[in-house]
Design a protein around this motif. Structure first.
Motif, mmCIF file in Angstrom:
data_model
loop_
_atom_site.group_PDB
_atom_site.id
_atom_site.type_symbol
_atom_site.label_atom_id
_atom_site.label_comp_id
_atom_site.label_asym_id
_atom_site.label_seq_id
_atom_site.Cartn_x
_atom_site.Cartn_y
_atom_site.Cartn_z
ATOM 1 N N SER A 112 0.834 -1.198 0.000
ATOM 2 C CA SER A 112 0.000 0.000 0.000
ATOM 3 C C SER A 112 0.874 1.255 0.000
ATOM 4 N N PRO A 113 0.513 2.261 -0.830
ATOM 5 C CA PRO A 113 1.307 3.492 -0.860
ATOM 6 C C PRO A 113 1.064 4.387 0.355
ATOM 7 N N THR A 114 -0.012 4.131 1.082
ATOM 8 C CA THR A 114 -0.326 4.952 2.256
ATOM 9 C C THR A 114 0.399 4.422 3.486
ATOM 10 N N ARG A 115 0.829 5.330 4.347
ATOM 11 C CA ARG A 115 1.541 4.949 5.563
ATOM 12 C C ARG A 115 0.596 4.968 6.751
ATOM 13 N N ARG A 116 0.822 4.054 7.679
ATOM 14 C CA ARG A 116 0.055 4.013 8.920
ATOM 15 C C ARG A 116 0.595 5.095 9.856
ATOM 16 N N ARG A 129 4.994 -0.101 6.056
ATOM 17 C CA ARG A 129 4.096 1.001 5.655
ATOM 18 C C ARG A 129 3.650 1.832 6.869
ATOM 19 N N SER A 130 4.438 1.791 7.928
ATOM 20 C CA SER A 130 4.116 2.560 9.139
ATOM 21 C C SER A 130 5.168 3.625 9.410
#
Length: 553
Positions: free
Chosen positions: A219-223, A309-310
């Motif tokens: 996923s390109p979005t970060r947590r 991704r965090s």
């Protein structure tokens, strides 16, 4: 009459037998099965108590491996691409067989990621003369023979039908072989699951496929971690500076402060540091450990995709108003410092500390002042080259060659184990000097309240059990790869302003801790308020006064 040598040469030039793609697939499967699984059969013999301990299981395993290779070759080899694809497989397999057999490497997805992210300098160090015979025997000679073959053409429908039948035959053979030896094979694989990462070439083919799959679905979005992070107001106190030194490939058992027979840390021993003697790493490689130790997840709930991704510890600190920077003498921060200040010193120009290949770790300390900012709280990470193998002798200047004789080559098989250990210990001796120099510089800076945390990313095998280097799958990695040193230095000003009881910390330093403690401990040391901080993992929390007030206040 024509001389025999001339006749042989003429025959070699005209020798071009014709084979079908199906026959080539069978020949390739036989070659891979018979010649390219030395490491698997060696580990299998150790696990099963000998190759001949169970004839049924051994024969079943071989037939199953052959069946899998038949299936793979029938899928991968087409008439127009067979030679190119097979040549590539032969060369990759030659490298794989060499490193598995000589260094005890397991080609699981994590190791494939290590290979993919290895920079050119690390790659060159691993290309030793010992690799040449393996490349000749496993890649060059078979490739020469391969390109002398002529592939018989077939109508595409007939070719497709035959290859489908061959693939089905490989699948049936695999299933039948496993069924015959099911009970002992199932027990073996249940207790030694990582043996499958030694079955070549299926190990690296499957691992590469899994790595590609992970990249595609990433996923390109970060947590968001620590959205509520804030630094407690400190009034007119001095700005704080925390330097986190990430060591490379230093194992706990050779760390002098841990009671090693050799005093490999004489300078740190005179600096009043706090040494944590029982520390576990999050992984056996930088690719795993580095993101893990800077995450709020850690090993206890390890999930590679979530960690990747965090936000990391550095992002939380940045959000809380702490200026961060990463100085690197290695192969990058592995996403830990994404979007934050990053400086690579791997190609720095310094005639005293650098050559055409690498810079010694003193470069990190020398370049630290240029990163400092006036009047603000900072956390700076120094990522060392440390004890990165196999060229341990190249990690320290000649004056630190205290333990002799040394192994002065990257070809570890040419050295005795004692020579390897001597070079490795000399590299630790140099790290001790670098860290002591850093402590001295921090201590002389009276404009800041300072601290240093040193922790290695993972350990190293130096020939124990015929295993070298690092990166074995976590469940079977030996303690030498998973036990690491961790040392803390605190300036009196920081200890006082944070309300830390140093004697309390020393008393607790022998308790078992891990990389999982780093995230919350740094937040605790800097008094960062956030729900992401786990007070049970804060090494400083139990030895600090409430609300950061000085002890006894």
């Amino acid at each position: 009459m024509m001389p025999r040598g001339v006749r042989a040469l003429r025959w070699a030039r005209t020798w071009r037998p014709a084979v079908s793609v199906d026959m080539l697939a069978l020949l390739a499967a036989a070659f891979f099965s018979l010649a390219c699984n030395l490491a698997f059969w060696r580990s299998y013999a150790e696990a099963a108590g000998g190759i001949g301990s169970s004839v049924t299981m051994t024969v079943s395993l071989f037939l199953a491996i052959f069946g899998v290779n038949v299936l793979l070759m029938s899928v991968l080899l087409g008439r127009r691409t067979a030679k190119v694809v097979l040549t590539g497989l032969l060369f990759v397999t030659a490298f794989a067989v060499y490193y598995m057999h000589v260094y005890g490497v397991y080609l699981d997805p994590d190791m494939v990621r290590n290979v993919i992210h290895t920079d050119s300098k690390e790659s060159r160090e691993l290309l030793t003369p010992g690799l040449v015979p393996w490349l000749l025997g496993y890649a060059v000679l078979p490739s020469v023979l391969l390109w002398r073959l002529r592939l018989r053409p077939k109508p595409w429908r007939k070719g497709l039908l035959h290859r489908g039948a061959l693939a089905m035959g490989g699948l049936v053979l695999t299933v039948a072989a496993l069924a015959v030896g099911f009970q002992p094979i199932a027990a073996l694989m249940r207790n030694h699951r990582d043996l499958r990462h030694l079955i070549t070439p299926g190990n690296y083919i499957v691992s590469v496929a899994r790595v590609v799959q992970d990249v595609v679905k990433e996923s390109p979005t970060r947590r968001l971690v620590g959205a509520d992070a804030r630094s407690r107001p400190r009034g007119a106190r001095k700005p704080r500076l925390l330097v986190i030194v990430v060591g490379e490939t230093v194992r706990a058992q050779n760390w002098g402060l841990n009671g090693y027979a050799r005093n490999t840390t004489p300078q740190l021993a005179r600096r009043g540091v706090i040494n944590f003697s029982d520390v576990s790493a999050c992984g056996s490689s930088t690719e795993v450990s580095l993101p893990c130790m800077f995450s709020d997840i850690g090993r206890a709930n390890y999930d590679r995709d979530t960690i990747r991704r965090s936000d990391s510890l550095l992002h939380v600190l940045d959000r809380a108003g702490i200026a961060t920077a990463w100085l690197d003498n290695q192969a990058g921060c592995k996403g830990v410092c994404a979007g934050l200040p990053f400086t690579s010193l791997a190609d720095a120009k310094d005639p005293q500390l650098c050559n055409a290949e690498r810079c010694l770790d003193q470069i990190l300390v020398d370049r630290l002042p240029a990163t400092l900012r006036t009047g603000v709280d900072q956390v700076i990470v120094l990522h060392q080259l440390g004890n990165h193998g196999p060229r341990y002798f190249a990690r320290y200047p000649s004056r630190f060659r205290a333990f002799t004789p040394t192994c002065d080559t990257g070809q570890l098989g040419d050295c005795t184990r004692q020579q390897i250990v001597n070079s490795y210990d000399n590299a630790i001796l140099y790290t001790d000097h670098v860290l002591a120099t850093l402590v001295d510089r921090l201590e002389r800076d009276l404009t800041r309240d300072s601290a240093m945390i040193y922790v290695s990313d993972h350990g190293e095998s130096l020939g124990e059990g015929n295993i070298y280097l690092h990166g074995m799958p976590y469940p079977i990695a030996p303690p030498t790869q998973l036990r690491v040193p961790m040392t803390v230095w605190l300036s009196p000003g920081l200890a006082r302003s944070r309300g830390l009881d140093v004697q309390c910390l020393r008393a607790r330093a022998s308790k078992a801790v891990s990389h999982d403690n780093l995230f919350s401990s740094v937040l605790g040391l800097l008094d960062i308020q956030t729900a992401a901080r786990d007070t049970s993992l804060d090494l400083f929390g139990r030895c600090s006064a409430p609300q950061g007030r000085p002890s006894g206040a």
